[in-house]
Write an enzyme that holds these catalytic residues in place. Structure first.
Site, PDB file in Angstrom:
ATOM      1  N   LYS A  74       0.833  -1.203   0.000  1.00 20.88           N
ATOM      2  CA  LYS A  74       0.000   0.000   0.000  1.00 20.88           C
ATOM      3  C   LYS A  74       0.870   1.258   0.000  1.00 20.88           C
ATOM      4  CE  LYS A  74      -4.062   1.394   2.822  1.00 20.88           C
ATOM      5  NZ  LYS A  74      -4.891   1.012   3.983  1.00 20.88           N
ATOM      6  N   SER A 149      -9.796   0.829   2.845  1.00 17.33           N
ATOM      7  CA  SER A 149      -8.946   1.687   2.051  1.00 17.33           C
ATOM      8  C   SER A 149      -7.830   0.965   1.293  1.00 17.33           C
ATOM      9  CB  SER A 149      -8.332   2.759   2.956  1.00 17.33           C
ATOM     10  OG  SER A 149      -7.471   2.169   3.910  1.00 17.33           O
ATOM     11  N   SER A 173     -10.006  -1.819   6.930  1.00 20.85           N
ATOM     12  CA  SER A 173      -9.442  -1.509   5.606  1.00 20.85           C
ATOM     13  C   SER A 173      -8.731  -2.635   4.891  1.00 20.85           C
ATOM     14  CB  SER A 173      -8.469  -0.345   5.719  1.00 20.85           C
ATOM     15  OG  SER A 173      -9.156   0.846   5.507  1.00 20.85           O
TER      16      SER A 173
END
Ligand code: GLN
Length: 495
Positions: A74, A149, A173
């Site tokens: 990420k 996310s 997330s």
């Protein structure tokens, strides 16, 4: 079928046996990343330039399961010399001068970084649509989002670009996009993995975790990245157990519970539809599977008002912590800087331009919650509600080995689809219970458990503090009762 579609264990063996070389495997992963990028937009940066250095480094690394395995991470993890944007305009040019501990550990284990993945701006959000480089699409259906996310990390694994990826989880997330993307998503006990170099969102609830396509692969990844870190004072002393060596699927005699209020159809009369009906039916079948494995599954009841307080409590605490944590994003020390006649004006212009409206709304909320006159009523009260929930869970985890629940109350929504009313029970109970694991730092995993309307759905399992290995073992046993392990969107067909 390519080696990339296999489990970490299988790929590792193929590399050791010389069935495929690391160079070939990594090239294929980059090819897939480029090919999928136009379709799903998983990456902020595909890190091809960096790979050579990593491949050169492999000779000095002793054999271990992640050696030569491609992965994605990420874009809110610091990567030395590599753009790290957190998918926000305010950091669109930011290149850190140090690595997150997780990145260093993966490097030392010989895993090869393929790319930095798109997230919801600064990890705040659950749709994967708010990053500065555009929305991430769901590889199972491009008209749908994959959730966030950690959106790009989920889609990179779901589309078969990499066998594992790294994400962060503050409310859900990792575990929500895992459900929407038909992959495994795990966040460990708070402190098991160092958060050094992860951009802080809400520090008391932030966790580093991973996506894989097999439960056992989670164990390999966690073995590589767990451990105490002097750079993260909340990290726990290492348990020195190799999880991957202890996953045997023996769960006979284990006790699970589920919360009646969350899975009772009668609670959702006003919002019931075919989708939810199927999700809850699927869940009831899984209970039977668990019993067939020799586990005991009991229904327990928790005060509905307490459960409905999870979402407001999460928003109150996370917005307050996020406002404080992100006060370093001013354009003065790092990040893109706007012009201004004074330091104040520079900061004002930088923040006005750098953050999207969604982020600003959270900071306005957070500032309000932290204002002296509101702290007692809002911030401290939210902390008290959090404590009530954690105490209840801790009590339950002293009697049970895990909690099972449907990960979400719907399949991945279409872009622009009307989202479920945020005041409905369906939203408050079914879409937010996973934050319980962030409140208490409990280990929690989502595994694929079926399809509704041709879209994957997930099962969430949560255990008590430091019961990560037990949790993985339960998840492994349940995974083995189902046909949904190792699945890749598009049926492994990338050619
Ligand atoms: N969707 C939640 C939020 O909007 C969780 C985000 C996360 O876990 N990072 O904050």
């Amino acid at each position: 079928m390519s080696y990339l579609d296999k489990s970490i264990e299988e790929i590792s063996n193929a590399l050791k046996n010389g069935d495929i070389t690391t160079d070939e495997l990594v090239k294929e992963s980059f090819d897939r990343a480029h090919k999928c990028q136009d379709m799903f937009n998983s990456f902020v940066t595909i890190t091809e330039e960096n790979a050579k250095n990593q491949l050169d480094n492999l000779n000095g690394i002793k054999n271990n399961p992640l050696k030569g395995i491609p992965y994605a991470i990420k874009d809110n993890f610091s990567t030395k010399g590599i753009l790290s944007t957190a998918s926000s305009n305010i950091l669109k040019d930011y290149v850190p001068f140090f690595n997150a501990t997780t990145v260093n550990k993966l490097y030392k284990n010989g895993a090869i970084m393929i790319g930095k993945t798109v997230l919801d701006e600064l990890a705040m959000g659950g749709t994967g649509t708010t990053g500065h480089t555009g929305a991430v699409k769901n590889p199972w259906d491009k008209n749908r989002l994959i959730g966030g996310s950690s959106a790009g990390s989920a889609s990179a694994v779901a589309s078969g670009i990499v066998p594992f990826s790294i994400g962060s989880d503050t409310g859900d997330s990792i575990r929500k996009p895992a459900a929407y993307g038909g992959v495994v998503g795990f966040k460990p006990t708070y402190g098991l993995i160092s958060r050094y170099g992860l951009f802080a969102f809400a520090s008391s609830m932030d966790h580093v975790g991973c996506f894989t396509r097999y439960v056992k692969d989670v164990a390999y990844v966690i073995d590589a990245i767990k451990g105490q870190d002097e750079k993260d004072m909340t990290s726990l002393p290492d348990d020195n157990i190799k999880y991957s060596e202890h996953i045997d699927g023996n769960v006979s005699g284990k006790k699970l519970f589920y919360i009646e209020e969350i899975v009772d159809k009668n609670n959702y009369e006003d919002t019931m539809d075919n989708e939810l009906e199927q999700i809850l039916d699927n869940f009831n079948n899984i209970i039977k599977n668990c019993e067939n494995l020799g586990m005991k599954v009991e229904k327990i009841s928790i005060n509905k008002d307490l459960l409905k307080a999870i979402f407001p409590t999460y928003i109150t605490i996370s917005c307050a912590e996020a406002t404080s944590n992100n006060s370093n994003l001013t354009g003065i020390i790092f990040g893109s800087r706007q012009k201004g006649a004074s330091v104040d004006e520079v900061m004002f212009n930088t923040r006005t331009k750098g953050f999207s409206e969604l982020i600003k709304r959270r900071f306005v909320l957070g500032s309000y919650i932290l204002q002296k006159e509101n702290q007692e009523r809002l911030f401290l009260n939210a902390g008290r509600v959090r404590r009530l929930i954690v105490d209840k869970m801790t009590e339950l985890f002293s009697k049970y080995d895990g909690m099972i629940l449907p990960a979400t109350g719907s399949i991945a929504p279409k872009f622009m689809e009307e989202v479920i009313d945020k005041l409905s029970d369906r939203y408050l109970l079914l879409e937010n219970h996973m934050a319980i694991a962030n409140f208490g730092g409990f280990p929690s995993i989502t595994i694929p458990c079926g399809f509704v309307d041709n879209m994957p759905i997930g099962l969430n399992i949560t255990s008590g503090i430091k019961k990560d290995l037990e949790l993985l073992n339960i998840a492994y046993a349940i995974e083995n009762t189902m046909n949904y392990k190792g699945q890749i969107a598009g049926g492994n067909d990338h050619e």
